[in-house]
Scaffold this active site. Structure first.
Site, mmCIF file in Angstrom:
data_model
loop_
_atom_site.group_PDB
_atom_site.id
_atom_site.type_symbol
_atom_site.label_atom_id
_atom_site.label_comp_id
_atom_site.label_asym_id
_atom_site.label_seq_id
_atom_site.Cartn_x
_atom_site.Cartn_y
_atom_site.Cartn_z
ATOM 1 N N GLU A 1 0.871 -1.170 0.000
ATOM 2 C CA GLU A 1 0.000 0.000 0.000
ATOM 3 C C GLU A 1 0.905 1.216 0.000
ATOM 4 O O GLU A 1 1.601 1.486 0.984
ATOM 5 C CB GLU A 1 -0.917 0.005 1.215
ATOM 6 C CG GLU A 1 -1.882 1.173 1.210
ATOM 7 C CD GLU A 1 -2.786 1.214 2.441
ATOM 8 O OE1 GLU A 1 -3.428 2.267 2.645
ATOM 9 O OE2 GLU A 1 -2.836 0.220 3.181
ATOM 10 N N ASN B 1 -5.903 2.078 -0.688
ATOM 11 C CA ASN B 1 -6.984 1.732 0.234
ATOM 12 C C ASN B 1 -8.165 2.682 0.019
ATOM 13 O O ASN B 1 -8.007 3.899 0.010
ATOM 14 C CB ASN B 1 -6.486 1.825 1.678
ATOM 15 C CG ASN B 1 -7.309 0.972 2.608
ATOM 16 O OD1 ASN B 1 -8.432 0.587 2.294
ATOM 17 N ND2 ASN B 1 -6.747 0.667 3.766
ATOM 18 N N GLU C 1 -12.083 -0.611 7.425
ATOM 19 C CA GLU C 1 -12.273 0.461 8.399
ATOM 20 C C GLU C 1 -12.945 1.707 7.809
ATOM 21 O O GLU C 1 -12.648 2.835 8.202
ATOM 22 C CB GLU C 1 -10.921 0.838 9.035
ATOM 23 C CG GLU C 1 -10.272 -0.335 9.764
ATOM 24 C CD GLU C 1 -8.938 0.014 10.404
ATOM 25 O OE1 GLU C 1 -8.589 -0.611 11.419
ATOM 26 O OE2 GLU C 1 -8.226 0.904 9.888
ATOM 27 N N TYR D 1 1.005 -9.572 12.637
ATOM 28 C CA TYR D 1 1.357 -8.189 12.354
ATOM 29 C C TYR D 1 2.646 -7.764 13.061
ATOM 30 O O TYR D 1 2.966 -8.256 14.150
ATOM 31 C CB TYR D 1 0.233 -7.248 12.803
ATOM 32 C CG TYR D 1 -0.883 -7.110 11.795
ATOM 33 C CD1 TYR D 1 -1.401 -8.213 11.137
ATOM 34 C CD2 TYR D 1 -1.434 -5.872 11.502
ATOM 35 C CE1 TYR D 1 -2.423 -8.088 10.213
ATOM 36 C CE2 TYR D 1 -2.462 -5.729 10.583
ATOM 37 C CZ TYR D 1 -2.953 -6.849 9.948
ATOM 38 O OH TYR D 1 -3.956 -6.725 9.033
ATOM 39 N N ASP E 1 1.758 2.413 12.289
ATOM 40 C CA ASP E 1 0.793 3.144 13.126
ATOM 41 C C ASP E 1 1.453 4.264 13.938
ATOM 42 O O ASP E 1 0.877 5.327 14.109
ATOM 43 C CB ASP E 1 0.074 2.175 14.067
ATOM 44 C CG ASP E 1 -0.885 1.267 13.301
ATOM 45 O OD1 ASP E 1 -0.664 1.068 12.088
ATOM 46 O OD2 ASP E 1 -1.837 0.753 13.904
#
Length: 617
Positions: free
Chosen positions: A199, A240, A302, A400, A444
């Protein structure tokens, strides 16, 4: 006959008897050594030992005849050279002792699209039904030669259990360097992983208003895709949508979803507007200029994170106008997915999405054939998706690695004999319908770790997912024994150590663009440079933050109290003609000098980076 002579004969007899006894013992010991399965990652599923060994030497050649065989052989020749095994010529047949033979035989259908057979004896022979299968056989050859120039004689047939064996990387906000991604591609191929799902943002010619940092130029992507093609790693792009679109639509309020209070949602695309669909598909077309993959990942995760459909009455209105009075707001979301799926299919591409938006609140089904990557436990379980006929990839959250956050517990997963049937929330009984699995890297907290720090945690997880998707998920009795495999085979040929400081530690004067400053250069634990001046350590701070990172071009550098834990105080010194570029390890923007002498950061394609000359004190 004298007594001394009789004693000598008795002694000789005992010696002969001992020789007769010892010889079989030695032979058995040699057979036992030969019978040990050679160490590889993934582990070989089977190995039939034979007497003797193959010896790689100065006279070794790579024998290949067809164009496909020569492509595999050419790549192997380059890797052998990179691994320190010298220059090996690629020639046509016939083969002789000491050669490595590459053989692609379409008739060997039992090997499948990616399996291979390897025979070790007076020569090494790698056979695949396809070019890809033969290529994977050469990865085993490289690993077998990692311990020296001798390979035990024997044979194996090695076929993967799962079709998709991957890694997902979100370089969607925080730019990840091309050398780091190239290292990843090489490592993936070495361990027989075949999908890199990325991504990221490609700098757009069609929509320049979307070119906020950090993007990649089209030439950079072409270079990465070419490497992937050579190493049989399919590089699948993702933009995304319809959520997480802020990197693309923050300067396009006309495409942003508006809630019932009139608030624009900078991360949500308004799927009820044709202009939004046209915008998204135009980006798909632009990506098709540089990506060659047969799949397109649209994310679709999301979308309503932190909100709900009731705040957007236009979604329900759109759904009912199109699908009738029983339609739900989520049908408008699924409708967007299906329209993208149809567009991708028209371009010869298969669609991939995440699973979390499929909560069962829709009446319109997702288009058949869409691959669902399952990462979050929601109402619609993996077994139901499989029963509905969707190809399902295991992208479990337990796999992850998040910068500055959660890291997969690879050791625990190995001890549990984790395999792709084990989803978060459910373990299915059969592998039927499961395409494979991948590990995922997310930024993140973008400043939580540097690339080099991420790499340290990545390599064990990489080898584990390779093992779990290719073969037996638990080939060794303990995790320590399994990790020792990685130590044995080492890094892929051509892998670059990115944690090397190109200058000696010490005091320097930095000069560029009429500006100079003195700094003490010290190597950080992860291989970057800290620059300590009389006013403090050089740091990027201020401006607009994205994921806790100052990603705004033109931000001025600061001097702050030195803090070894502050990743924004870590720098790359990139050697270039005439000196060095100074690049922040997190923002990946280079330092430039303004006309009035200030130090600022910019993407390297926006401002020509300053070239710093370093003079040691």
């Amino acid at each position: 006959m004298g007594e001394p002579r009789r004693r000598l004969l008795r002694l000789l007899g005992v010696t002969a008897a001992l020789t007769l006894l010892v010889a079989p013992v030695r032979a058995v010991a040699q057979e036992q050594r030969d019978a040990v399965v050679p160490v590889t990652v993934p582990a070989l599923a089977n190995w039939t030992a034979e007497q003797g060994s193959y010896v790689y030497g100065k006279s070794t050649r790579l024998v290949a005849d067809s164009p496909a065989e020569r492509r595999v052989a050419d790549t192997l020749a380059g890797d052998l050279r990179a691994a320190g095994h010298g220059i090996v010529p690629v020639v046509g047949g016939p083969a002789r002792n000491g050669d490595i033979v590459i053989d692609v035989q379409a008739s060997r259908g039992s090997l499948g699209a990616e399996g291979y057979r390897l025979d070790s004896g007076r020569r090494l022979s790698v056979t695949g039904a396809t070019e890809t299968g033969a290529f994977y056989g050469t990865r085993t050859v490289l690993q077998l030669l990692a311990r020296g120039d001798r390979v035990p004689a024997g044979r194996t047939v090695d076929v993967p259990r799962y079709k998709e064996r991957g890694v997902g990387v979100c370089a969607c906000y925080i730019h990840i360097t091309l050398p780091w991604l190239e290292n990843l591609v090489r490592e993936m191929a070495y361990d027989k992983l075949n999908q890199l799902l990325v991504e990221l943002k490609v700098k757009s010619d069609t929509h320049p208003e979307a070119n906020t940092w950090g993007y990649y130029t089209k030439d950079e992507i072409r270079r990465l895709v070419a490497l992937g093609a050579r190493y049989h790693v399919e590089i699948i792009p993702e933009i995304n949508s319809p959520g997480h679109m802020d990197p693309w639509i923050e300067n396009r309020p006309d495409l942003q979803l508006t809630d019932s209070d009139g608030n624009k949602q900078t991360a949500r695309l308004d799927v009820t507007r044709q202009a939004a669909f046209d915008y998204y598909t135009s980006l798909m077309d632009e990506y098709a200029q540089v990506f060659t993959a047969k799949s397109w990942h649209m994310g679709a995760d999301e979308y309503m994170l932190g909100s709900d459909y009731s705040k957007y009455p236009q979604m329900l209105q759109y759904a009912r106008e199109k699908y009738g009075s029983n339609a739900t707001p989520q049908d408008a979301y699924v409708d967007f997915i299906n329209r993208v799926q149809a567009y991708a299919a028209g371009k010869g591409k298969r669609l991939r999405i995440w699973n979390d938006g499929l909560t069962g609140a829709n009446t319109v089904p997702v288009a058949a054939g869409t691959t669902v990557e399952h990462w979050l436990d929601v109402a619609v379980k993996p077994s139901r998706l499989i029963a509905q006929g969707y190809p399902l990839m295991n992208a479990a959250y337990s796999l992850y690695l998040i910068r500055g956050g959660f890291h997969s517990d690879t050791g625990s997963l190995y001890d549990q004999s984790w395999d792709p049937r084990s989803f978060d929330g459910e373990k299915v009984a059969s592998s039927k319908g499961i395409t494979g699995a991948k590990i995922s890297l997310w930024p993140d907290n973008g400043r939580g770790e540097t690339e080099n720090e991420v790499a340290v945690g990545l390599w064990p997880a990489l080898r584990h997912i390779a093992q779990a998707t290719w073969g037996d998920p638990h080939p060794d009795a303990t995790y320590a024994e399994f990790t020792a495999r990685g130590t044995t085979v080492g890094h892929a040929p051509g892998w670059r150590d990115l944690a090397q400081l190109p200058v000696a530690q010490g005091a320097y004067t930095f000069q560029a663009g009429g500006v100079s400053f003195d700094a003490e250069v010290s190597r950080t634990a992860d291989g970057y440079a800290a620059l300590k001046t009389s006013e403090g350590c050089l740091e990027v701070t201020g401006g607009r933050l994205t994921l806790n990172v100052p990603l705004q071009p033109g931000v001025e550098l600061d001097r702050a109290a030195c803090d070894t834990s502050n990743t924004l105080q870590r720098w790359q010194l990139e050697p270039v003609a005439g000196g060095y570029r100074l690049v922040n390890a997190i923002t990946q923007m280079a330092v430039d000098v303004t006309d009035d002498g200030r130090l600022v950061q910019y993407p390297p394609d926006q401002h020509t980076p300053a070239v710093w000359q370093l003079t040691a004190h």
